[in-house]
Every structure is written in structure tokens, then in C-alpha cells.
Scaffold this motif. Structure first.
Motif, PDB file in Angstrom:
ATOM      1  N   ALA A 161       0.717  -1.315   0.041  1.00 30.64           N
ATOM      2  CA  ALA A 161       0.044   0.047  -0.126  1.00 30.64           C
ATOM      3  C   ALA A 161       1.046   1.186  -0.011  1.00 30.64           C
ATOM      4  O   ALA A 161       1.567   1.588   0.771  1.00 30.64           O
ATOM      5  N   TYR A 162       0.883   1.993  -1.051  1.00 32.27           N
ATOM      6  CA  TYR A 162       1.602   3.022  -1.211  1.00 32.27           C
ATOM      7  C   TYR A 162       0.803   4.250  -0.621  1.00 32.27           C
ATOM      8  O   TYR A 162      -0.570   3.983  -0.562  1.00 32.27           O
ATOM      9  N   ALA A 163       1.103   5.817  -0.676  1.00 33.08           N
ATOM     10  CA  ALA A 163       0.389   6.795  -0.221  1.00 33.08           C
ATOM     11  C   ALA A 163      -0.707   6.849  -1.365  1.00 33.08           C
ATOM     12  O   ALA A 163      -1.792   7.304  -0.693  1.00 33.08           O
ATOM     13  N   SER A 164      -0.435   6.636  -2.576  1.00 32.07           N
ATOM     14  CA  SER A 164      -1.400   6.756  -3.616  1.00 32.07           C
ATOM     15  C   SER A 164      -2.588   6.093  -3.208  1.00 32.07           C
ATOM     16  O   SER A 164      -3.710   6.178  -3.960  1.00 32.07           O
ATOM     17  N   ASP A 165      -2.344   4.884  -2.564  1.00 31.35           N
ATOM     18  CA  ASP A 165      -3.506   3.624  -2.224  1.00 31.35           C
ATOM     19  C   ASP A 165      -4.344   4.217  -1.085  1.00 31.35           C
ATOM     20  O   ASP A 165      -5.267   3.445  -0.737  1.00 31.35           O
ATOM     21  N   LEU A 166      -4.112   5.098  -0.265  1.00 29.04           N
ATOM     22  CA  LEU A 166      -4.840   5.748   0.787  1.00 29.04           C
ATOM     23  C   LEU A 166      -6.462   5.730   0.660  1.00 29.04           C
ATOM     24  O   LEU A 166      -6.757   6.299  -0.448  1.00 29.04           O
ATOM     25  N   TRP A 167      -7.332   5.332   1.646  1.00 26.14           N
ATOM     26  CA  TRP A 167      -8.559   5.343   1.191  1.00 26.14           C
ATOM     27  C   TRP A 167      -9.185   5.603   2.632  1.00 26.14           C
ATOM     28  O   TRP A 167      -9.041   4.862   3.509  1.00 26.14           O
ATOM     29  N   ILE A 168     -10.319   6.413   2.607  1.00 28.20           N
ATOM     30  CA  ILE A 168     -11.284   6.405   3.813  1.00 28.20           C
ATOM     31  C   ILE A 168     -12.563   6.840   3.344  1.00 28.20           C
ATOM     32  O   ILE A 168     -12.633   7.717   2.367  1.00 28.20           O
ATOM     33  N   SER A 175      -3.575  13.268  -4.643  1.00 30.80           N
ATOM     34  CA  SER A 175      -2.488  12.221  -5.391  1.00 30.80           C
ATOM     35  C   SER A 175      -2.004  12.795  -6.878  1.00 30.80           C
ATOM     36  O   SER A 175      -2.923  13.125  -7.475  1.00 30.80           O
ATOM     37  N   TYR A 176      -0.833  13.204  -6.872  1.00 30.83           N
ATOM     38  CA  TYR A 176      -0.424  13.671  -8.224  1.00 30.83           C
ATOM     39  C   TYR A 176      -0.347  12.650  -9.299  1.00 30.83           C
ATOM     40  O   TYR A 176       0.140  11.540  -9.031  1.00 30.83           O
ATOM     41  N   GLY A 177      -0.539  13.025 -10.495  1.00 34.19           N
ATOM     42  CA  GLY A 177      -0.298  12.194 -11.701  1.00 34.19           C
ATOM     43  C   GLY A 177       1.202  12.352 -11.849  1.00 34.19           C
ATOM     44  O   GLY A 177       1.786  13.106 -11.365  1.00 34.19           O
ATOM     45  N   ARG A 178       1.706  11.627 -12.897  1.00 27.57           N
ATOM     46  CA  ARG A 178       3.207  11.736 -12.988  1.00 27.57           C
ATOM     47  C   ARG A 178       3.526  13.044 -13.751  1.00 27.57           C
ATOM     48  O   ARG A 178       4.544  13.637 -13.347  1.00 27.57           O
ATOM     49  N   GLU A 179       2.619  13.589 -14.884  1.00 26.44           N
ATOM     50  CA  GLU A 179       3.122  15.027 -15.106  1.00 26.44           C
ATOM     51  C   GLU A 179       3.219  15.993 -13.830  1.00 26.44           C
ATOM     52  O   GLU A 179       4.161  16.780 -13.876  1.00 26.44           O
ATOM     53  N   GLU A 180       2.260  16.058 -13.026  1.00 21.82           N
ATOM     54  CA  GLU A 180       2.346  17.051 -12.018  1.00 21.82           C
ATOM     55  C   GLU A 180       3.332  16.719 -11.138  1.00 21.82           C
ATOM     56  O   GLU A 180       3.900  17.681 -10.419  1.00 21.82           O
ATOM     57  N   SER A 181       3.668  15.524 -10.913  1.00 23.61           N
ATOM     58  CA  SER A 181       4.860  15.223 -10.080  1.00 23.61           C
ATOM     59  C   SER A 181       6.061  15.936 -10.572  1.00 23.61           C
ATOM     60  O   SER A 181       6.807  16.467  -9.804  1.00 23.61           O
ATOM     61  N   GLU A 186       3.647  12.002  -5.463  1.00 23.87           N
ATOM     62  CA  GLU A 186       3.208  12.750  -4.168  1.00 23.87           C
ATOM     63  C   GLU A 186       2.017  12.226  -4.031  1.00 23.87           C
ATOM     64  O   GLU A 186       1.077  12.474  -4.801  1.00 23.87           O
ATOM     65  N   ALA A 187       1.491  11.938  -2.717  1.00 24.13           N
ATOM     66  CA  ALA A 187       0.390  11.561  -2.268  1.00 24.13           C
ATOM     67  C   ALA A 187       0.150  11.671  -0.756  1.00 24.13           C
ATOM     68  O   ALA A 187       1.096  11.447  -0.003  1.00 24.13           O
ATOM     69  N   GLY A 188      -0.985  12.116  -0.139  1.00 22.21           N
ATOM     70  CA  GLY A 188      -1.206  11.810   1.008  1.00 22.21           C
ATOM     71  C   GLY A 188      -2.815  12.019   1.418  1.00 22.21           C
ATOM     72  O   GLY A 188      -3.492  12.240   0.462  1.00 22.21           O
ATOM     73  N   LEU A 189      -3.174  11.683   2.814  1.00 16.91           N
ATOM     74  CA  LEU A 189      -4.415  11.991   3.110  1.00 16.91           C
ATOM     75  C   LEU A 189      -4.635  12.695   4.411  1.00 16.91           C
ATOM     76  O   LEU A 189      -3.979  12.271   5.462  1.00 16.91           O
ATOM     77  N   SER A 244       3.158   7.051   5.138  1.00 14.70           N
ATOM     78  CA  SER A 244       2.417   6.153   4.273  1.00 14.70           C
ATOM     79  C   SER A 244       3.565   5.459   3.447  1.00 14.70           C
ATOM     80  O   SER A 244       4.889   5.834   3.635  1.00 14.70           O
ATOM     81  N   GLY A 245       3.013   4.520   2.593  1.00 19.54           N
ATOM     82  CA  GLY A 245       3.841   3.835   1.886  1.00 19.54           C
ATOM     83  C   GLY A 245       4.742   4.667   0.717  1.00 19.54           C
ATOM     84  O   GLY A 245       4.096   5.461   0.157  1.00 19.54           O
ATOM     85  N   VAL A 246       5.951   4.588   0.927  1.00 15.54           N
ATOM     86  CA  VAL A 246       6.832   5.694   0.061  1.00 15.54           C
ATOM     87  C   VAL A 246       7.308   4.750  -1.108  1.00 15.54           C
ATOM     88  O   VAL A 246       8.206   3.954  -0.847  1.00 15.54           O
ATOM     89  N   GLY A 247       7.358   5.218  -2.193  1.00 17.56           N
ATOM     90  CA  GLY A 247       7.697   4.776  -3.522  1.00 17.56           C
ATOM     91  C   GLY A 247       9.058   5.253  -3.994  1.00 17.56           C
ATOM     92  O   GLY A 247       8.985   5.997  -5.018  1.00 17.56           O
TER      93      GLY A 247
END
Length: 728
Positions: A39-46, A263-269, A187-190, A231-234
């Protein structure tokens, strides 16, 4: 494929605890990552969360005349649009200097700067709404050439001696392009608002406590109400030291009173994090006819982009390590970092030292040629050793067997030629068109020296809490630190240390968060040193409370035992602002590379046939993880030498995707021969020496030198492009 040899230096303690220090303990996240279940940060869900999106500037430099959120707010499912006027606390943040706005205040200074935020029920709705915000810009001419820049972040000279004449003099001008960290997980976070008015942020980062310390003032909250959990860091490689979406997600969550994920897409990253500083460097080396260095002059110019980030530290590294691991009695080095309207630059693996290494190693090859010596011999004659001093006057007080490392490297067998008729083994593979008649082979060498841990008086420490208790009648250890596992295997090493120190095989490493004291950043190859030292110290304190009893008996008698300890390395000091003198570094690490390349001189194609490396790591904590670090660093260095560059034209990024920004794949990485030396540093835990960054330094100049050897071209810029070879 790797051929690895290990050579021990001074004898150390033998550790025999299963999966303890010195063994290739299995990583607890290995299976999950291989199977795609991690589970990476981009997989976070609530449940009930909203999604955040960012509106970014299309211009590298402009005044903002107006922002109209109306069209975005009219879209169904949109809950909020925020600008700098909605920042609840301080409007600026930064690692070293608070110069970066949470959201643009009156102007934008680089393409991609955040201007406004949107929260909506769906990520696509949020992105559509962000695009609907109307911003009126008054475009200005950007400053994109660092040579024209007038704003200086830091200027650091290093001066010693007064003799700047020599029998043999070589000069050169060199350039390093802007490299991206190219990590796996964007980049991602909740962010989750809390009942106490604070916020809980689950995020992929490198530095939990410094994130918190920047976040809290911007949110108008006390630090204790801003709680971060890793969170999970890639991957990270420096790009997660700075804030990205952290403040934005928290602002939206607090405004809505509900969880918000970003959660950023690749271009935004590509726009959302810092990059490696591009560099322009002028060097002059003077030596005796037999190749002994007399002096080095250097002018190193680093483009820091729009904001400060960690540029002051990058400049300090470039200056203090600017001539490499060579004995030079006379130096005049000046490193300067400047502001421009290019993308912000900051930490990336080996920062500052990488750029300088490419230049000084290119110079050493020129000096070898001028003196009639081999590339290895010129380096051996000038190599530092224990007892030598850096150009800053700092004593090298631990083993530094550079001359022996070079001889070991030179003695490694060279690979054979490509199989006859096998096009796959040639540059370009089966798609190349010359069928090998224009392929030339070259061999090159590179040497690098990298500081380990933070430098120049930074209060560098880590904290560890260790608890031992009986679980189902058996002793169990829980290790808790705030150290970020970013893929380097730190969780595994912490458990290995606990097993070794306590003799208890059952160890859990708790999720890193800010409920325990700071562990600093997962950067500067420092975590095994400082967090490893903290875990060991806490374990020693726990063991002392056993009172000499076996663990189970002690726990039955005393109940759970818990200890928290901080670990600080020896002090460092700022460089003198005029002379650059001072003991600015904690520890120094050496790596040497040899590269063998085949170059199609008609097509400009390069195939790296083999990389060989010798590195002194002080003490191997986990052999397999260590080899992975050397492979990974070598791959990033190869990428910088041949393919990786963010193309910036007039401040605009032309290739924000992995379609156009090329990184080495498994097909680009050659077999590696490794020789790993263990010469313990007596000042470091277990005698270890940080190992993650040095391979990134020396691999780049080694590959570039091999291409020069194959082509006969000077090639003073990396990455080397096909047209640099074929059209020359």
C-alpha cells in the motif's frame, strides 16, 4: 548479474544472531512489493473523503492580476476553491529559508507554481474544476540563465595556499543538466481533521518532523495538533524533503471538516518536487610534470531555481568537496547558488558533490593525458589517505584506502567483446543500422567522495523507543522511530540491530510517526548511522535493565521494559565564509568506478557493457541491501551520464513524463562487479559508513570518460546526447 567480493579491514565483533547485523535479513515489505499488494500513499482511502487538486501556473514569471473561482464553484460536486487569502496561518514555508508561498501571493516565479486549490467529490471533478478557475496573468520576462541571475542564495569560497603556477596546467568548462529523482510513487497523502481542531496527515515523505514544523505555522496550529504518520513511500532520493501537497491537503480538510486526499499524476509530479541543480563549472588544475597536484582553481555555479529549498547545503557540499579526494596544497574554489525562474532545485542523491565530481574527474583525465600517465596512476599519485586533509582543512581521521581501491579496481578482469553476429549486444540492439562496423570500445574511471550525515553545525540526531514485553509467553521487541522507510531497507536494519543487541528474534518495527522524537531526514546516507545508533543505544538501555537475567526471566520479574534514547554524531561546524575552512562534515565515504562502453560513433549510440565498483562501507549491516544501494546509485549515475535531463526552454519544462524523460531500464544496466571493503570507522555505530550516495558520484564521470575514450571527443557536458557524438 553481480560478481561481489567482500574484504574485511580491522577485525570487528562477530554477530551470530539469526537475521541480525551482518546478514541479508529478509525485508518485511518484499513480498508485498513484488506481488503489487504493498500500500503506497496513493492507495490511501477512507470513507467520505473528498479529493484535492491544484491549479498551477503555466508561466515561469508573471504577476497575478486576478483570480476568479466562480466557474469552478459552479461545477457539481465541487466543495471549495482556496487561494493564498485562505491560508489560515503563515503564507510562506521552506527548509532553510521561508521563501516559498503555500499558494502564489501576487506573482508566480516558476512554471507549475501552485496558485489555487479545489476540493471535490471525485478526482476528475476536482481536476476539471481547477482548470476552470480563471486567472489573469501579466507575464514577465523570466530569468532562466543562471549566469544572468542577480539574486544569490549562497556564495561559498574555499581558499588555501598561495601558489597558483605549475609546470602542467589543464583547464576545462563543464556542464551538468537538471536531473529528476524519478521515484516510483508520485506525491500523495490523506489529511483527516481531528476532534481537537487539529489534523492527522498520512503522507509519503522523507522527514516527518520537519514537515510538521513547516505545516503547523501555515495552518495556524500548534505542532502537537499536527500529527504525521508515514504512508508507503515509493522512493525519494531527496525529492520528498520539501513539502508538496502536505499543506494543501490539510487546508482543504480543515476547511471542509472531512478527509481530503491528494495524489499527483506523473506529469504534475514533475512540477511538484525539486530536482538536481544544473551546474556550470570552470576548472583549472596545475601539477608537476610527474602528475603531482600543485593547485586547483574552480568556479561552480548552481541554478537553484525559483526558491531556496536546500540550495545552501548543496552549495556547501560542492565547495567543500569541490576538488575530490585528492591532496592539493593550494586551492581557490568558489561555489555559488542563484535564484532563477527555472523549476526549484534542492536535494537529490549526492547533492552538490555529484556536480563537482563530474568536473574534477574530467579534469583528472585531462591531467593524466597531459602528464603521460594512465587515468588510474594520476589518481593514485594524488589520492588522500587516513591522515590527509580536505581542502577545508578537515582531517580524514578514519580509513581512506583510495589508492588501494583504485588498484583493486584496475585489477578486475575486463569483459570480452560482443558475440559475433549478435546485434543485441551492440549499441542500439537489433534496431541499429551499422551492424557493428562503426562501434568503438572505451574504458573510463571515476572517483567520488561524499559526506555522510548532515554537515556545517546542523543539530543532527535521531530518537528511538524500544519496548520489550512478553507476547504469548515469548519476549517480543517493538522498535519505534520517526525514520522514514523510503525503500532503502531501513525497517529491516532497525530490526536487525534489535535482534543483535537483545538476542530476541521476534521484532516489530512500528510505523514511523511524529508521536516519537525526531529521526531527521532519510537523506545524506545518514539513517543507518544516526537511527541505527539510536536503536542500538535504546536496546543497550533495555538490556541493562534485564539485570543480567535472560530476557524472558527479566520480563516475568519486572514486566514490560521500555527505553527511549537519542543518538548524536560528533559535532560539525560551519565553513568559514571567507576561507571555507572548518570541520564541516561528520564522515566521508569513497567509491570508485570503472565503466566499459561500446559506442557507435556514426549513430551516436552508447551501450554500457559493464560497471565495476569498489566501495569502502566500514561495516556491512545487510549485504544484499548494500549491493542494491550500489546498483541503484550506479544506475542513477549512468542515467545522468547518458540520458536523464529535464529539458527547460525559457523556464518551461518540455518533457514532464517518462515518455520523454528517459531513465535507465534493466536493458540499460550492465552486469556489475563489486568489491566491498570493510574498514570500520571507529566513531560510527558498528564502524559503518553510509553507503547509498557515493556510487552516484563516481559512476557518472566513469561512463563519460569511457565514452570519451571510445570517441576521442572532449564531451564536457552530461548527459551526453547522440548528436554530441555523431555530429562531432
Amino acid at each position: 548479474m553481480t560478481d561481489t567480493a567482500y574484504t574485511a579491514g580491522t577485525a570487528g565483533t562477530a554477530y551470530t544472531t539469526p537475521s541480525g547485523v551482518g546478514e541479508s535479513a529478509r525485508r518485511p515489505d518484499a513480498t508485498l512489493k513484488v506481488t503489487g499488494e504493498f500500500a503506497y500513499a496513493s492507495d490511501l482511502w477512507i470513507d467520505g473523503m473528498a479529493w484535492g487538486a491544484t491549479l498551477r501556473s503555466p508561466h515561469p514569471s508573471a504577476w497575478i492580476r486576478s483570480i476568479d473561482p466562480g466557474p469552478a464553484l459552479k461545477i457539481a460536486g465541487v466543495h471549495a476553491v482556496l487561494t493564498h487569502e485562505d491560508v489560515p496561518g503563515e503564507k510562506f514555508y521552506g527548509l532553510d529559508l521561508k521563501d516559498q508561498p503555500v499558494l502564489a501571493v501576487g506573482q508566480v516565479r516558476y512554471q507549475g507554481e501552485p496558485v489555487a486549490l479545489v476540493a471535490a467529490d471525485h478526482p476528475e471533478t476536482a481536476r476539471r474544476a481547477a482548470a476552470a478557475i480563471v486567472v489573469e496573468y501579466e507575464v514577465r520576462e523570466p530569468v532562466t540563465d543562471p549566469r544572468r541571475a542577480t539574486e544569490i542564495v549562497r556564495r561559498q569560497p574555499v581558499r588555501a595556499g598561495d601558489t597558483f603556477e605549475a609546470e602542467v596546467v589543464v583547464t576545462g568548462e563543464y556542464e551538468v543538466g537538471m536531473q529528476d529523482q524519478a521515484f516510483l510513487g508520485p506525491e500523495a497523502g490523506l489529511a483527516v481533521p481531528a476532534e481537537d481542531g487539529g489534523v492527522d496527515l498520512f503522507v509519503a515523505t522523507q522527514w516527518l518532523h520537519v514537515d510538521r514544523d513547516q505545516l503547523a505555522p501555515c495552518l495556524g496550529l500548534p505542532p502537537e495538533k499536527v500529527r504525521l504518520t508515514l504512508s508507503g513511500v515509493g522512493g525519494a532520493f531527496g525529492a520528498r524533503e520539501d513539502l508538496s501537497m502536505q499543506v494543501h491537503a490539510c487546508m482543504l480538510a480543515l476547511r471542509l471538516g472531512r478527509p481530503v486526499k491528494m495524489s499527483y499524476g506523473r506529469e504534475e509530479s514533475f512540477f511538484g518536487h525539486v530536482h538536481r541543480h544544473p551546474a556550470r563549472m570552470r576548472y583549472e588544475h596545475g601539477a608537476t610534470r610527474d602528475g603531482r597536484l600543485v593547485y586547483v582553481k574552480a568556479d561552480i555555479l548552481l541554478d537553484g531555481g525559483a526558491y531556496c529549498s536546500s540550495s545552501p547545503a548543496v552549495v556547501g557540499n560542492a565547495a567543500s568537496l569541490g576538488v575530490g579526494p585528492y591532496e592539493v596544497p593550494n586551492v581557490d574554489v568558489v561555489a555559488t547558488g542563484v535564484y532563477t525562474n527555472n523549476p526549484p532545485c534542492g536535494a537529490m542523491r549526492g547533492f552538490g558533490a555529484v556536480q563537482a565530481c563530474y568536473a574534477y574527474e574530467s579534469q583528472m583525465d585531462r591531467l593524466a593525458e597531459a602528464c603521460g600517465l594512465s587515468p588510474v596512476e594520476i589518481r593514485v599519485r594524488n589520492a588522500v589517505t587516513q591522515g590527509s586533509r580536505l581542502i577545508t582543512g578537515q582531517l580524514i581521521d578514519s580509513p581512506a584506502p583510495l589508492a588501494d581501491m583504485l588498484r583493486d579496481l584496475e585489477a578486475m578482469p575486463l569483459p570480452g567483446g560482443p558475440p559475433d553476429g549478435d546485434l543485441r549486444a551492440l549499441p542500439g540492439g537489433v534496431s541499429q543500422t551499422t551492424h557493428g562496423e562503426s562501434v568503438r570500445r572505451g574504458v573510463g574511471y571515476g572517483v567520488g567522495i561524499k559526506n555522510i550525515c548532515f554537515s556545517e553545525g546542523f543539530d543532527d540526531y535521531s530518537t528511538a523507543r524500544v519496548r520489550v514485553e512478553l507476547v504469548n509467553g515469548e519476549p517480543h521487541v517493538t522498535v519505534h522511530t520517526a525514520a522514514a522507510e523510503v525503500g532503502q531497507g531501513l525497517v529491516t536494519v532497525q530490526a536487525q540491530i534489535a535482534r543483535t543487541e537483545l538476542g530476541i528474534p521476534d521484532v516489530t518495527v512500528a510505523t514511523a510517526d511524529t508521536s516519537v522524537g525526531s529521526a531527521g531526514s532519510s537523506s545524506a546516507s545518514r539513517q543507518s548511522y544516526v537511527t541505527g545508533g539510536a536503536v542500538r543505544a535504546a536496546c543497550e538501555a533495555v538490556r541493562a535493565r534485564f539485570g543480567g537475567l535472560p530476557a524472558r526471566e527479566a520480563l516475568e520479574r519486572y514486566g514490560p521494559i521500555e527505553e527511549t534514547r537519542e543518538y548524536r554524531h560528533r559535532p560539525t561546524y560551519p565553513m568559514d565564509p571567507v576561507t571555507g575552512q572548518g570541520d564541516s562534515h561528520t564522515q566521508l565515504a569513497l567509491c570508485v568506478h570503472r565503466a566499459v562502453v561500446d559506442v557507435d560513433v556514426e549513430l551516436g549510440l552508447v551501450k554500457v557493457v559493464e560497471l565495476a565498483a569498489v566501495q569502502d562501507v566500514g561495516r556491512v549491516l545487510n549485504p544484499q541491501a548494500l549491493e542494491g544501494q550500489i546498483h541503484g546509485g550506479s544506475a542513477q549515475g549512468l542515467g545522468l551520464a547518458l540520458m536523464e535531463e529535464i529539458q527547460v526552454r525559457d523556464g518551461v519544462v518540455a518533457n514532464p513524463s517518462f515518455t520523454d524523460y528517459l531513465i535507465p531500464t534493466i536493458l540499460d544496466m550492465p552486469p556489475m562487479q563489486l568489491k566491498i571493503l570493510e574498514n570500520p570507522d571507529p566513531a560510527a555505530p558498528y564502524g559503518l559508513r553510509g553507503a547509498g550516495e557515493p556510487p552516484t558520484l563516481s559512476s557518472t564521470p566513469a561512463v563519460a570518460a569511457a565514452v570519451r575514450a571510445a570517441t576521442g571527443l572532449r564531451l564536457t557536458r552530461v548527459p551526453i546526447r547522440p548528436e554530441d557524438i555523431a555530429l562531432s
